[in-house]
Write a protein that holds these residues in place. Structure first.
Motif, PDB file in Angstrom:
ATOM      1  N   MET A   1       0.837  -1.165   0.000  1.00 55.96           N
ATOM      2  CA  MET A   1       0.000   0.000   0.000  1.00 55.96           C
ATOM      3  C   MET A   1       0.893   1.243   0.000  1.00 55.96           C
ATOM      4  SD  MET A   1      -2.881   1.216   2.714  1.00 55.96           S
ATOM      5  CE  MET A   1      -3.792  -0.219   2.335  1.00 55.96           C
ATOM      6  N   LEU A   2       0.501   2.231  -0.782  1.00 58.59           N
ATOM      7  CA  LEU A   2       1.255   3.470  -0.881  1.00 58.59           C
ATOM      8  C   LEU A   2       0.788   4.442   0.195  1.00 58.59           C
ATOM      9  CD1 LEU A   2       3.336   5.107  -2.478  1.00 58.59           C
ATOM     10  CD2 LEU A   2       1.438   5.935  -3.887  1.00 58.59           C
ATOM     11  N   ILE A   3       1.757   5.023   0.931  1.00 51.09           N
ATOM     12  CA  ILE A   3       1.477   5.989   1.997  1.00 51.09           C
ATOM     13  C   ILE A   3       2.056   7.337   1.577  1.00 51.09           C
ATOM     14  CG2 ILE A   3       1.874   6.548   4.439  1.00 51.09           C
ATOM     15  CD1 ILE A   3       0.133   4.060   4.050  1.00 51.09           C
ATOM     16  N   ASP A   4       1.244   8.410   1.695  1.00 57.30           N
ATOM     17  CA  ASP A   4       1.707   9.737   1.299  1.00 57.30           C
ATOM     18  C   ASP A   4       2.348  10.483   2.473  1.00 57.30           C
ATOM     19  OD1 ASP A   4      -0.372  10.726   2.893  1.00 57.30           O
ATOM     20  OD2 ASP A   4      -1.569  11.425   1.214  1.00 57.30           O
ATOM     21  N   ARG A   5       2.707  11.742   2.270  1.00 61.24           N
ATOM     22  CA  ARG A   5       3.396  12.537   3.299  1.00 61.24           C
ATOM     23  C   ARG A   5       2.546  12.775   4.537  1.00 61.24           C
ATOM     24  NH1 ARG A   5       8.257  14.611   2.552  1.00 61.24           N
ATOM     25  NH2 ARG A   5       7.952  16.130   4.206  1.00 61.24           N
ATOM     26  N   ASN A   6       1.243  12.625   4.426  1.00 62.55           N
ATOM     27  CA  ASN A   6       0.355  12.809   5.571  1.00 62.55           C
ATOM     28  C   ASN A   6       0.098  11.510   6.323  1.00 62.55           C
ATOM     29  OD1 ASN A   6      -0.076  15.622   5.101  1.00 62.55           O
ATOM     30  ND2 ASN A   6      -1.376  15.037   3.383  1.00 62.55           N
ATOM     31  N   GLY A   7       0.742  10.444   5.894  1.00 60.56           N
ATOM     32  CA  GLY A   7       0.553   9.154   6.539  1.00 60.56           C
ATOM     33  C   GLY A   7      -0.723   8.456   6.127  1.00 60.56           C
ATOM     34  N   LEU A   8      -1.300   8.885   5.020  1.00 59.93           N
ATOM     35  CA  LEU A   8      -2.567   8.322   4.550  1.00 59.93           C
ATOM     36  C   LEU A   8      -2.356   7.441   3.321  1.00 59.93           C
ATOM     37  CD1 LEU A   8      -4.714  11.568   4.828  1.00 59.93           C
ATOM     38  CD2 LEU A   8      -4.741   9.599   6.379  1.00 59.93           C
ATOM     39  N   PRO A   9      -3.162   6.387   3.205  1.00 57.96           N
ATOM     40  CA  PRO A   9      -3.080   5.559   2.000  1.00 57.96           C
ATOM     41  C   PRO A   9      -3.532   6.373   0.791  1.00 57.96           C
ATOM     42  CG  PRO A   9      -4.526   4.565   3.658  1.00 57.96           C
ATOM     43  CD  PRO A   9      -4.138   5.904   4.158  1.00 57.96           C
ATOM     44  N   THR A  10      -2.875   6.159  -0.311  1.00 55.75           N
ATOM     45  CA  THR A  10      -3.216   6.873  -1.533  1.00 55.75           C
ATOM     46  C   THR A  10      -3.110   5.936  -2.721  1.00 55.75           C
ATOM     47  OG1 THR A  10      -2.780   8.895  -2.809  1.00 55.75           O
ATOM     48  CG2 THR A  10      -0.872   7.729  -1.930  1.00 55.75           C
ATOM     49  N   GLU A  11      -3.711   6.324  -3.824  1.00 54.29           N
ATOM     50  CA  GLU A  11      -3.682   5.497  -5.026  1.00 54.29           C
ATOM     51  C   GLU A  11      -2.301   5.510  -5.654  1.00 54.29           C
ATOM     52  OE1 GLU A  11      -5.832   5.201  -9.405  1.00 54.29           O
ATOM     53  OE2 GLU A  11      -6.515   6.690  -7.966  1.00 54.29           O
ATOM     54  N   ASP A  12      -1.846   4.367  -6.082  1.00 55.11           N
ATOM     55  CA  ASP A  12      -0.546   4.233  -6.718  1.00 55.11           C
ATOM     56  C   ASP A  12      -0.758   3.978  -8.201  1.00 55.11           C
ATOM     57  OD1 ASP A  12       2.101   3.865  -7.308  1.00 55.11           O
ATOM     58  OD2 ASP A  12       2.433   2.265  -5.859  1.00 55.11           O
TER      59      ASP A  12
END
Length: 164
Positions: A1-12
């Motif tokens: 799972m991809l995690i963004d700078r805010n620590g949230l899962p995001t679409e890859d």
């Protein structure tokens, strides 16, 4: 799972080609052609580049020589740095070189057995996303990101705290 700078899962939107099938991707016998949004291991990427079909993503190990990557950076939109172990810090150094020495403005993504406790250091070294290990709950990444944001807002030195 991809995690963004805010620590949230995001679409890859990237497709990752594993090292063991990279040779097949280079000779055209893979399941599909290599697209621009494909991430290849370094050796496979170099072979594809020699054929003029290199994608915009590359996957390297933390121990790679930064000088070897410097010439490739103008062709890349994403560099995925693989951490073989949680205690191997060479990937942090590599990311710092890419951002500070060569002003790489593309994405730098961490991958491997990382811990939420390492999140603040990932961001400080120039990473902007990470591929989360499956055994770490996504809520832990969000908690780590919030804690890092709180710490970043505080003065760091005693003098800065006393004069704030």
């Amino acid at each position: 799972m991809l995690i963004d700078r805010n620590g949230l899962p995001t679409e890859d939107v990237w497709t990752y080609v594993a090292a063991d099938v990279s040779d097949a991707a280079n000779d055209g016998s893979a399941a599909g052609p290599v697209s621009r949004d494909t991430v290849l291991p370094l050796d496979a990427w170099l072979a594809a580049d020699a054929q003029g079909v290199a994608p915009a993503g590359i996957r390297v190990q933390g121990h790679e020589d930064p000088e070897r990557l410097a010439a490739l950076l103008p062709k890349l939109a994403l560099v995925v740095i693989e951490f073989p172990k949680t205690r191997d810090g060479r990937g942090f150094t590599l990311a710092k070189f890419l951002r500070d020495k060569w002003q790489f403005t593309g994405g730098i993504r961490a991958a491997g057995p990382l811990l939420p406790d390492q999140l603040a250091m990932l961001w400080a070294c120039g990473f902007d996303s990470l591929l989360s290990p499956s055994n770490v709950p996504t809520a832990r990444w969000r908690e780590a990101a919030l804690a890092a944001q709180v710490r970043a807002g505080r003065p760091r030195t005693l003098l800065a705290r006393l004069t704030a």
